[in-house]
Design a protein around this motif. Structure first.
Motif, PDB file in Angstrom:
ATOM      1  N   SER A 126     -52.469 -38.457  26.678  1.00  0.00           N
ATOM      2  CA  SER A 126     -53.064 -37.123  26.629  1.00  0.00           C
ATOM      3  C   SER A 126     -52.728 -36.469  25.303  1.00  0.00           C
ATOM      4  O   SER A 126     -51.879 -36.963  24.556  1.00  0.00           O
ATOM      5  CB  SER A 126     -52.537 -36.253  27.786  1.00  0.00           C
ATOM      6  N   PRO A 127     -53.352 -35.330  24.984  1.00  0.00           N
ATOM      7  CA  PRO A 127     -52.936 -34.573  23.797  1.00  0.00           C
ATOM      8  C   PRO A 127     -51.496 -34.076  23.964  1.00  0.00           C
ATOM      9  O   PRO A 127     -50.937 -34.107  25.066  1.00  0.00           O
ATOM     10  CB  PRO A 127     -53.926 -33.405  23.758  1.00  0.00           C
ATOM     11  N   PRO A 128     -50.870 -33.605  22.889  1.00  0.00           N
ATOM     12  CA  PRO A 128     -49.507 -33.082  22.984  1.00  0.00           C
ATOM     13  C   PRO A 128     -49.408 -31.879  23.928  1.00  0.00           C
ATOM     14  O   PRO A 128     -50.391 -31.172  24.165  1.00  0.00           O
ATOM     15  CB  PRO A 128     -49.185 -32.677  21.544  1.00  0.00           C
ATOM     16  N   VAL A 129     -48.196 -31.646  24.433  1.00  0.00           N
ATOM     17  CA  VAL A 129     -47.965 -30.544  25.370  1.00  0.00           C
ATOM     18  C   VAL A 129     -48.131 -29.195  24.689  1.00  0.00           C
ATOM     19  O   VAL A 129     -48.711 -28.269  25.259  1.00  0.00           O
ATOM     20  CB  VAL A 129     -46.553 -30.663  25.986  1.00  0.00           C
ATOM     21  N   LEU A 130     -47.601 -29.057  23.465  1.00  0.00           N
ATOM     22  CA  LEU A 130     -47.644 -27.781  22.754  1.00  0.00           C
ATOM     23  C   LEU A 130     -48.959 -27.648  21.999  1.00  0.00           C
ATOM     24  O   LEU A 130     -49.008 -27.575  20.782  1.00  0.00           O
ATOM     25  CB  LEU A 130     -46.450 -27.670  21.805  1.00  0.00           C
ATOM     26  N   ALA A 162     -41.582 -28.001  25.056  1.00  0.00           N
ATOM     27  CA  ALA A 162     -42.458 -28.912  25.792  1.00  0.00           C
ATOM     28  C   ALA A 162     -41.902 -29.181  27.191  1.00  0.00           C
ATOM     29  O   ALA A 162     -42.651 -29.179  28.177  1.00  0.00           O
ATOM     30  CB  ALA A 162     -42.618 -30.215  25.019  1.00  0.00           C
ATOM     31  N   ARG A 163     -40.596 -29.411  27.264  1.00  0.00           N
ATOM     32  CA  ARG A 163     -39.962 -29.642  28.575  1.00  0.00           C
ATOM     33  C   ARG A 163     -40.154 -28.444  29.495  1.00  0.00           C
ATOM     34  O   ARG A 163     -40.538 -28.580  30.658  1.00  0.00           O
ATOM     35  CB  ARG A 163     -38.477 -29.922  28.379  1.00  0.00           C
ATOM     36  N   ASP A 164     -39.895 -27.242  28.964  1.00  0.00           N
ATOM     37  CA  ASP A 164     -39.995 -26.037  29.786  1.00  0.00           C
ATOM     38  C   ASP A 164     -41.435 -25.785  30.223  1.00  0.00           C
ATOM     39  O   ASP A 164     -41.677 -25.322  31.352  1.00  0.00           O
ATOM     40  CB  ASP A 164     -39.465 -24.830  29.008  1.00  0.00           C
TER      41      ASP A 164
END
Length: 275
Positions: A126-130, A162-164
């Motif tokens: 997938s694309p990055p989280v941020l 990203a984790r949060d």
């Protein structure tokens, strides 16, 4: 079936771009397939797809096309075989105008459920989280999510963010962290694959034309690459290996016969249903 049903559908994502998530996913898929698992890799990064290039396959049709098509039962998915036994690829397909809209459609959970029954393991890129919401959407549907970071590149603060962001969603199951480019000892490293750079060419040379067997104008390398949904670097490799029907003009420029290209697409890359 080796890995059981607990974490069959796994998402691999990263805080930002160029951290090697797709490279890590591809290597994990090969390892799992080599162990005898039937593995399906899904490129849900419809903004900057790369799995088709890592597995040296075209990107003519893929996930985006399956999500646009609301007809058909059972699902008909354009799964492509790879050079590895037990490993199938569902490429991204042509980039849609709004990838997030396709991922939030009712069709996407149905596609993932179908793939879950077809393979032992489904690995999703997938694309990055941020960034856009795509990764969060996919994470809520996956059985587990692995966050990929790059040693010496990923900033700790971005990793925490990203984790949060992932853990803020109740349906996200964050399994852990995978490190790319990690130093194992004093002399060994893992490096993510870099796309072959394209040199800035003299654009006017692209106008040099010839004629194909059926009288049509030869396609330039860029035009053939666009037709296949791949980069010019990948198309050039296919020309050199003979996989792409092409000829070299004046020993300098590759030209592709459009009629032969269409025949290759019709014969080889038709949508197949895996049951």
């Amino acid at each position: 079936r080796g890995l059981g049903d607990v974490y069959k559908r796994q998402l691999l994502t990263s805080p930002g771009a160029a951290e090697g998530k797709s490279f890590v996913l591809a290597n994990l898929a090969v390892v799992l397939a080599s162990a005898g698992n039937r593995v399906i890799v899904v490129d849900a990064d419809m903004r900057r797809p790369s799995l088709h290039e890592l597995f040296d396959r075209p990107n003519v049709v893929g996930l985006a096309d399956a999500l646009r098509d609301h007809q058909g039962d059972p699902l008909s998915l354009p799964l492509q075989e790879t050079d590895f036994d037990n490993l199938l690829l569902l490429s991204s397909g042509r980039p849609p105008a709004d990838p997030a809209a396709l991922l939030t459609s009712q069709r996407f959970p149905a596609v993932l459920e179908f793939l879950r029954d077809e393979g032992d393991v489904v690995l999703i890129d997938s694309p990055p989280v941020l960034g856009p919401p795509d990764a969060i959407v996919v994470a809520t549907l996956a059985d587990g999510t692995i966050l990929v970071a790059s040693a010496g590149l990923t900033r700790r603060e971005l990793l925490r963010q990203a984790r949060d962001r992932l853990l803020a969603q109740r349906r996200v199951n964050l399994l852990g962290l995978a490190m790319n480019r990690a130093r194992l000892n004093g002399s060994y490293h893992y490096y993510s694959a870099e796309r072959e750079g394209e040199k800035a060419g003299w654009k006017w040379w692209e106008r040099v034309r010839g004629r194909g067997r059926d009288g049509d104008s030869w396609l330039t390398l860029g035009e053939a690459a666009a037709r296949l949904g791949i980069s010019k670097a990948q198309a050039r490799r296919w020309c050199k290996s003979g996989r792409l029907p092409a000829t070299r003009k004046w020993l300098l420029w590759w030209r592709v016969d459009p009629a032969e290209l269409e025949r290759m697409l019709a014969d080889t890359w038709e949508i197949k249903t895996r049951v």
